[in-house]
Design a protein around this motif. Structure first.
Motif, PDB file in Angstrom:
ATOM      1  N   ALA A   1    -109.588 -15.666 -38.822  1.00 41.52           N
ATOM      2  CA  ALA A   1    -108.649 -16.774 -38.952  1.00 41.52           C
ATOM      3  C   ALA A   1    -108.324 -17.034 -40.419  1.00 41.52           C
ATOM      4  O   ALA A   1    -107.153 -17.230 -40.786  1.00 41.52           O
ATOM      5  CB  ALA A   1    -109.233 -18.032 -38.309  1.00 41.52           C
ATOM      6  N   LEU A   2    -109.334 -17.025 -41.278  1.00 41.45           N
ATOM      7  CA  LEU A   2    -109.114 -17.241 -42.706  1.00 41.45           C
ATOM      8  C   LEU A   2    -108.270 -16.116 -43.306  1.00 41.45           C
ATOM      9  O   LEU A   2    -107.373 -16.367 -44.116  1.00 41.45           O
ATOM     10  CB  LEU A   2    -110.454 -17.341 -43.434  1.00 41.45           C
ATOM     11  N   VAL A   3    -108.566 -14.885 -42.914  1.00 38.36           N
ATOM     12  CA  VAL A   3    -107.794 -13.741 -43.413  1.00 38.36           C
ATOM     13  C   VAL A   3    -106.335 -13.861 -42.978  1.00 38.36           C
ATOM     14  O   VAL A   3    -105.420 -13.612 -43.766  1.00 38.36           O
ATOM     15  CB  VAL A   3    -108.404 -12.417 -42.905  1.00 38.36           C
ATOM     16  N   ALA A   4    -106.118 -14.249 -41.728  1.00 41.19           N
ATOM     17  CA  ALA A   4    -104.755 -14.384 -41.221  1.00 41.19           C
ATOM     18  C   ALA A   4    -103.985 -15.454 -41.992  1.00 41.19           C
ATOM     19  O   ALA A   4    -102.836 -15.244 -42.392  1.00 41.19           O
ATOM     20  CB  ALA A   4    -104.778 -14.729 -39.729  1.00 41.19           C
ATOM     21  N   VAL A   5    -104.624 -16.599 -42.235  1.00 37.64           N
ATOM     22  CA  VAL A   5    -103.969 -17.674 -42.992  1.00 37.64           C
ATOM     23  C   VAL A   5    -103.656 -17.202 -44.406  1.00 37.64           C
ATOM     24  O   VAL A   5    -102.562 -17.441 -44.935  1.00 37.64           O
ATOM     25  CB  VAL A   5    -104.866 -18.928 -43.035  1.00 37.64           C
ATOM     26  N   HIS A   6    -104.612 -16.514 -45.016  1.00 36.05           N
ATOM     27  CA  HIS A   6    -104.440 -16.015 -46.384  1.00 36.05           C
ATOM     28  C   HIS A   6    -103.252 -15.050 -46.472  1.00 36.05           C
ATOM     29  O   HIS A   6    -102.425 -15.146 -47.381  1.00 36.05           O
ATOM     30  CB  HIS A   6    -105.723 -15.320 -46.831  1.00 36.05           C
ATOM     31  N   ILE A   7    -103.171 -14.143 -45.515  1.00 33.48           N
ATOM     32  CA  ILE A   7    -102.082 -13.157 -45.517  1.00 33.48           C
ATOM     33  C   ILE A   7    -100.729 -13.837 -45.300  1.00 33.48           C
ATOM     34  O   ILE A   7     -99.760 -13.570 -46.022  1.00 33.48           O
ATOM     35  CB  ILE A   7    -102.323 -12.090 -44.434  1.00 33.48           C
ATOM     36  N   VAL A   8    -100.655 -14.723 -44.315  1.00 30.42           N
ATOM     37  CA  VAL A   8     -99.392 -15.403 -44.002  1.00 30.42           C
ATOM     38  C   VAL A   8     -98.914 -16.239 -45.189  1.00 30.42           C
ATOM     39  O   VAL A   8     -97.732 -16.197 -45.567  1.00 30.42           O
ATOM     40  CB  VAL A   8     -99.550 -16.294 -42.756  1.00 30.42           C
ATOM     41  N   VAL A   9     -99.821 -16.985 -45.803  1.00 31.04           N
ATOM     42  CA  VAL A   9     -99.446 -17.830 -46.943  1.00 31.04           C
ATOM     43  C   VAL A   9     -98.966 -16.980 -48.113  1.00 31.04           C
ATOM     44  O   VAL A   9     -97.958 -17.300 -48.762  1.00 31.04           O
ATOM     45  CB  VAL A   9    -100.633 -18.719 -47.371  1.00 31.04           C
ATOM     46  N   ASN A  10     -99.674 -15.888 -48.406  1.00 31.66           N
ATOM     47  CA  ASN A  10     -99.283 -15.035 -49.516  1.00 31.66           C
ATOM     48  C   ASN A  10     -97.939 -14.369 -49.279  1.00 31.66           C
ATOM     49  O   ASN A  10     -97.102 -14.290 -50.194  1.00 31.66           O
ATOM     50  CB  ASN A  10    -100.360 -13.974 -49.777  1.00 31.66           C
ATOM     51  N   ILE A  11     -97.706 -13.892 -48.060  1.00 33.52           N
ATOM     52  CA  ILE A  11     -96.413 -13.281 -47.749  1.00 33.52           C
ATOM     53  C   ILE A  11     -95.305 -14.325 -47.819  1.00 33.52           C
ATOM     54  O   ILE A  11     -94.240 -14.093 -48.414  1.00 33.52           O
ATOM     55  CB  ILE A  11     -96.445 -12.617 -46.359  1.00 33.52           C
ATOM     56  N   GLY A  12     -95.556 -15.493 -47.227  1.00 31.76           N
ATOM     57  CA  GLY A  12     -94.556 -16.547 -47.248  1.00 31.76           C
ATOM     58  C   GLY A  12     -94.230 -17.003 -48.658  1.00 31.76           C
ATOM     59  O   GLY A  12     -93.053 -17.159 -49.014  1.00 31.76           O
ATOM     60  N   TYR A  13     -95.272 -17.191 -49.477  1.00 35.53           N
ATOM     61  CA  TYR A  13     -95.038 -17.636 -50.850  1.00 35.53           C
ATOM     62  C   TYR A  13     -94.312 -16.562 -51.644  1.00 35.53           C
ATOM     63  O   TYR A  13     -93.482 -16.864 -52.506  1.00 35.53           O
ATOM     64  CB  TYR A  13     -96.368 -17.977 -51.516  1.00 35.53           C
TER      65      TYR A  13
ATOM     66  N   ASN B   1     -94.045 -13.731 -56.801  1.00 34.71           N
ATOM     67  CA  ASN B   1     -94.390 -12.700 -55.835  1.00 34.71           C
ATOM     68  C   ASN B   1     -95.885 -12.416 -55.997  1.00 34.71           C
ATOM     69  O   ASN B   1     -96.296 -11.618 -56.833  1.00 34.71           O
ATOM     70  CB  ASN B   1     -93.563 -11.435 -56.085  1.00 34.71           C
ATOM     71  N   LEU B   2     -96.704 -13.103 -55.200  1.00 33.88           N
ATOM     72  CA  LEU B   2     -98.149 -13.016 -55.352  1.00 33.88           C
ATOM     73  C   LEU B   2     -98.686 -11.631 -55.021  1.00 33.88           C
ATOM     74  O   LEU B   2     -99.632 -11.162 -55.656  1.00 33.88           O
ATOM     75  CB  LEU B   2     -98.829 -14.060 -54.459  1.00 33.88           C
ATOM     76  N   ILE B   3     -98.081 -10.981 -54.039  1.00 42.87           N
ATOM     77  CA  ILE B   3     -98.561  -9.647 -53.664  1.00 42.87           C
ATOM     78  C   ILE B   3     -98.298  -8.657 -54.792  1.00 42.87           C
ATOM     79  O   ILE B   3     -99.174  -7.866 -55.158  1.00 42.87           O
ATOM     80  CB  ILE B   3     -97.877  -9.191 -52.358  1.00 42.87           C
ATOM     81  N   ARG B   4     -97.098  -8.688 -55.369  1.00 39.12           N
ATOM     82  CA  ARG B   4     -96.793  -7.796 -56.481  1.00 39.12           C
ATOM     83  C   ARG B   4     -97.698  -8.095 -57.672  1.00 39.12           C
ATOM     84  O   ARG B   4     -98.180  -7.182 -58.342  1.00 39.12           O
ATOM     85  CB  ARG B   4     -95.338  -7.951 -56.887  1.00 39.12           C
ATOM     86  N   ALA B   5     -97.944  -9.396 -57.924  1.00 35.48           N
ATOM     87  CA  ALA B   5     -98.788  -9.771 -59.059  1.00 35.48           C
ATOM     88  C   ALA B   5    -100.209  -9.245 -58.888  1.00 35.48           C
ATOM     89  O   ALA B   5    -100.843  -8.815 -59.856  1.00 35.48           O
ATOM     90  CB  ALA B   5     -98.803 -11.292 -59.219  1.00 35.48           C
ATOM     91  N   MET B   6    -100.720  -9.257 -57.659  1.00 37.05           N
ATOM     92  CA  MET B   6    -102.070  -8.760 -57.443  1.00 37.05           C
ATOM     93  C   MET B   6    -102.119  -7.238 -57.488  1.00 37.05           C
ATOM     94  O   MET B   6    -103.182  -6.653 -57.696  1.00 37.05           O
ATOM     95  CB  MET B   6    -102.612  -9.277 -56.109  1.00 37.05           C
ATOM     96  N   LEU B   7    -100.975  -6.587 -57.324  1.00 36.50           N
ATOM     97  CA  LEU B   7    -100.924  -5.130 -57.460  1.00 36.50           C
ATOM     98  C   LEU B   7    -100.767  -4.715 -58.920  1.00 36.50           C
ATOM     99  O   LEU B   7    -101.466  -3.824 -59.409  1.00 36.50           O
ATOM    100  CB  LEU B   7     -99.762  -4.558 -56.630  1.00 36.50           C
ATOM    101  N   THR B   8     -99.845  -5.363 -59.614  1.00 35.48           N
ATOM    102  CA  THR B   8     -99.545  -4.982 -61.000  1.00 35.48           C
ATOM    103  C   THR B   8    -100.396  -5.732 -62.013  1.00 35.48           C
ATOM    104  O   THR B   8    -100.563  -5.287 -63.148  1.00 35.48           O
ATOM    105  CB  THR B   8     -98.073  -5.252 -61.329  1.00 35.48           C
ATOM    106  N   GLY B   9    -100.873  -6.914 -61.613  1.00 32.55           N
ATOM    107  CA  GLY B   9    -101.652  -7.732 -62.528  1.00 32.55           C
ATOM    108  C   GLY B   9    -100.812  -8.626 -63.415  1.00 32.55           C
ATOM    109  O   GLY B   9    -101.355  -9.336 -64.262  1.00 32.55           O
ATOM    110  N   ARG B  10     -99.498  -8.642 -63.206  1.00 27.96           N
ATOM    111  CA  ARG B  10     -98.627  -9.384 -64.119  1.00 27.96           C
ATOM    112  C   ARG B  10     -97.684 -10.325 -63.366  1.00 27.96           C
ATOM    113  O   ARG B  10     -97.340 -10.081 -62.205  1.00 27.96           O
ATOM    114  CB  ARG B  10     -97.818  -8.423 -64.985  1.00 27.96           C
ATOM    115  N   LYS B  11     -97.288 -11.403 -64.056  1.00 22.69           N
ATOM    116  CA  LYS B  11     -96.312 -12.357 -63.553  1.00 22.69           C
ATOM    117  C   LYS B  11     -95.250 -12.574 -64.631  1.00 22.69           C
ATOM    118  O   LYS B  11     -95.497 -12.318 -65.816  1.00 22.69           O
ATOM    119  CB  LYS B  11     -96.967 -13.699 -63.209  1.00 22.69           C
TER     120      LYS B  11
END
Length: 252
Positions: free
Chosen positions: A180-192, A199-209
């Motif tokens: 449940a926590l993983v699902a909420v985390h994924i949905v929130v990150n994709i939505g945000y 773009n939180l997903i890109r930032a966690m891949l590249t390390g930059r904002k």
């Protein structure tokens, strides 16, 4: 609006060219997450996924599942250690806020006036802790879990029957909490990432904002690779050495 939101908004208004997202005239990007932090996050994500796969599609004695659980424990211990000596955005002291501040951020978010954070926002920081706690609890109870037929966790033989029974039951129940926590985390990150300012997903891949006015810090300071390797070595020692010292078998 919270005091943090007011300060961030005032700073964005004062920044030349800041309208529409807080990016200044220089543009460009800044470091948000250092490499060890990103590797730990994605390693944990992959391992949690593999834990599911190795449970239902692995070998009969669940040897790979147990190795998977040990690897998860190593990453969790590493992330906890890194939370004290790692890069600025990885440190617990930099992103764990008191509950009232987290509630204030949620109110500001619902009103569409939440400030931008380079690292974890006040709600995201507590989600990180909740995820680490759930994953750690799942992995630790797995050490004491048995099916009473073929599979015994590494510490089953040194634990009482009551401990094994309790751990085995918790291992099944915590699994659903973790999902449940993983699902909420994924949905929130994709939505945000889709509708938010970052773009939180890109930032966690590249390390930059994007370079902008952030409520926590203008740019992250990377952690030492030497310290990261030391944390990894300590994590391996804690997990495998701890099981051995307790009288269990650290190598399934």
């Amino acid at each position: 609006m919270t005091a943090t939101a007011r300060r961030a908004e005032a700073a964005q208004d004062a920044l030349p060219g800041a309208a529409g997202g807080g990016v200044g005239r220089e543009g460009g990007s800044v470091l948000a997450w250092d490499l060890p932090t990103r590797l730990a996050k994605w390693a944990l994500a992959v391992l949690v996924g593999l834990a599911f796969a190795s449970k239902y599609y692995g070998d009969l004695e669940l040897v790979w599942h147990m190795w998977n659980g040990l690897a998860i424990l190593v990453v969790v211990v590493f992330r906890v250690l890194w939370g004290f000596v790692g890069g600025s955005t990885a440190r617990f002291t930099r992103f764990l806020a008191d509950p009232l501040r987290a509630i204030g951020y949620l109110v500001a978010l619902l009103r569409g006036r939440a400030p931008r954070f380079l690292g974890h926002n006040p709600l995201g920081g507590w989600m990180v802790v909740a995820l680490l706690a759930a994953v750690a609890a799942q992995a630790v109870t797995g050490l004491f879990t048995t099916d009473d037929i073929i599979v015994d966790g590494p510490l089953v033989r040194v634990a009482s029957e009551e401990t094994v029974a309790s751990a085995s039951g918790l291992h099944q129940r915590i699994y659903w909490v973790m999902l449940a926590l993983v699902a909420v985390h994924i949905v929130v990150n994709i939505g945000y990432s889709l509708v938010g300012k970052d773009n939180l997903i890109r930032a966690m891949l590249t390390g930059r904002k994007p370079r902008a006015v952030y409520a926590d810090q203008p740019a992250a300071t990377a952690g030492s690779i030497v310290k990261a390797l030391a944390c990894l070595a300590v994590s391996l020692l804690v997990v495998f050495g701890g099981i051995a010292l307790a009288g269990g078998d650290p190598f399934p």
